[in-house]
Design an enzyme around this catalytic site. Structure first.
Site, PDB file in Angstrom:
ATOM      1  N   SER A  11     -47.062 -10.508 -39.710  1.00 27.41           N
ATOM      2  CA  SER A  11     -46.571 -10.591 -41.097  1.00 27.41           C
ATOM      3  C   SER A  11     -47.576 -10.036 -42.109  1.00 27.41           C
ATOM      4  CB  SER A  11     -46.243 -12.065 -41.405  1.00 27.41           C
ATOM      5  OG  SER A  11     -46.868 -12.505 -42.582  1.00 27.41           O
TER       6      SER A  11
HETATM    7  N1  LIG Z   1     -45.395 -14.840 -51.404  1.00 31.45           N
HETATM    8  C1  LIG Z   1     -45.700 -15.448 -50.132  1.00 31.45           C
HETATM    9  C2  LIG Z   1     -44.680 -14.995 -49.112  1.00 31.45           C
HETATM   10  C3  LIG Z   1     -44.751 -15.834 -47.866  1.00 31.45           C
HETATM   11  C4  LIG Z   1     -43.565 -15.564 -46.969  1.00 31.45           C
HETATM   12  O1  LIG Z   1     -42.416 -15.442 -47.435  1.00 31.45           O
HETATM   13  N2  LIG Z   1     -43.841 -15.504 -45.671  1.00 31.45           N
HETATM   14  C5  LIG Z   1     -42.785 -15.268 -44.728  1.00 31.45           C
HETATM   15  C6  LIG Z   1     -43.332 -14.483 -43.555  1.00 31.45           C
HETATM   16  S1  LIG Z   1     -43.844 -12.886 -44.021  1.00 31.45           S
HETATM   17  C7  LIG Z   1     -42.288 -16.620 -44.238  1.00 31.45           C
HETATM   18  O2  LIG Z   1     -43.067 -17.515 -43.999  1.00 31.45           O
HETATM   19  N3  LIG Z   1     -40.967 -16.759 -44.076  1.00 31.45           N
HETATM   20  C8  LIG Z   1     -40.382 -17.919 -43.526  1.00 31.45           C
HETATM   21  C9  LIG Z   1     -39.665 -18.794 -44.513  1.00 31.45           C
HETATM   22  O3  LIG Z   1     -39.682 -18.484 -45.725  1.00 31.45           O
HETATM   23  O4  LIG Z   1     -39.077 -19.797 -44.071  1.00 31.45           O
HETATM   24  C10 LIG Z   1     -47.117 -15.050 -49.691  1.00 31.45           C
HETATM   25  O5  LIG Z   1     -47.600 -14.016 -50.126  1.00 31.45           O
HETATM   26  O6  LIG Z   1     -47.743 -15.825 -48.953  1.00 31.45           O
END
Ligand SMILES: N[C@@H](CCC(=O)N[C@@H](CS)C(=O)NCC(=O)O)C(=O)O
Length: 215
Positions: free
Chosen positions: A13
């Site tokens: 990621s």
């Molecule tokens: N703005 C956040 C984005 C975090 C994010 O959306 N991560 C994704 C993976 S790239 C995630 O954990 N998705 C799973 C979910 O939202 O349940 C950051 O920069 O940390």
């Protein structure tokens, strides 16, 4: 006794790569805990207790828990970075870095998400409007790099790491940066970082596997 900082990440990621690269850049002792989103490991009761927003990256620094990659990167620099030029203490220099961070999360990433995610994850073509927004964001980035070697000046900062991890998702589309020679050169420069390979291996493996499947 102080323990290594626990990084809860999914290695491929973008935001996870960004905090991992930052920890490496600042030589912070870390312990990686893999969280596989495809297996729903971010929705287990144990993980939800740590981060009820169920996102990675999340860190646990000896009981201090925080998520949101850009906040984590700044925390790392503030807590462990000393006088690091990666996140300068001078108010004006820091404001420039923060401005690029905000451009990344406020404009570039939303344009990328709308443009690239449907194509990569749902095999859906893009629309002219989404393409226009993506090009607009790329034009902005190119113009920053027309003025300096890195996005907040001639020295690399944390904003470059964050932006690099965002932009690199376009590789999933075999994006041709020929229209953007400065971005292309900057990407090549960022790839020379000594910790690039280790921290981006999983993303590169996933990308090659996905692209080969589509052929
Ligand atoms: N703005 C956040 C984005 C975090 C994010 O959306 N991560 C994704 C993976 S790239 C995630 O954990 N998705 C799973 C979910 O939202 O349940 C950051 O920069 O940390």
């Amino acid at each position: 006794m102080s323990h290594p900082v626990k990084l809860y990440i999914m290695k491929g990621s973008g935001p996870c790569r960004a905090i991992w690269m930052t920890a490496k850049a600042l030589n912070i002792p870390i312990e990686i805990i893999d969280v596989d989103l495809f297996k729903g490991e971010n929705k287990t009761p144990e993980f939800l207790k740590i981060n009820p927003f169920h996102t990675v990256p999340t860190i646990d620094d000896n009981g201090f828990i925080i998520w949101e990659s850009r906040a984590i990167m700044k925390y790392f620099a503030n807590k462990y970075g000393g006088e690091t030029p990666l996140y300068p203490k001078d108010a004006k220099k820091r404001a420039l870095v923060d401005s690029r961070f905000d451009f990344d999360i406020g404009k570039f990433y939303p344009a990328l998400k709308e443009y690239a995610y449907p194509q990569v994850f749902h095999n859906k073509p893009s629309t002219p409007e989404r393409e226009k927004d993506m090009h607009d964001a790329l034009d902005n980035l190119e113009s920053l790099l027309n003025h300096s070697k890195y996005i907040a000046g001639d020295q690399m900062t944390l904003a470059d790491i964050s932006m690099f991890c965002t932009v690199s998702f376009l590789w999933m589309l075999k994006y041709d940066f020929v229209k953007y020679p400065k971005i292309h050169a900057w990407i090549e420069e960022m790839k020379k970082l000594p910790y690039y390979k280790e921290t981006n291996q999983a993303f590169n493996d996933w990308m090659h596997k996905t692209l080969n499947k589509g052929q």
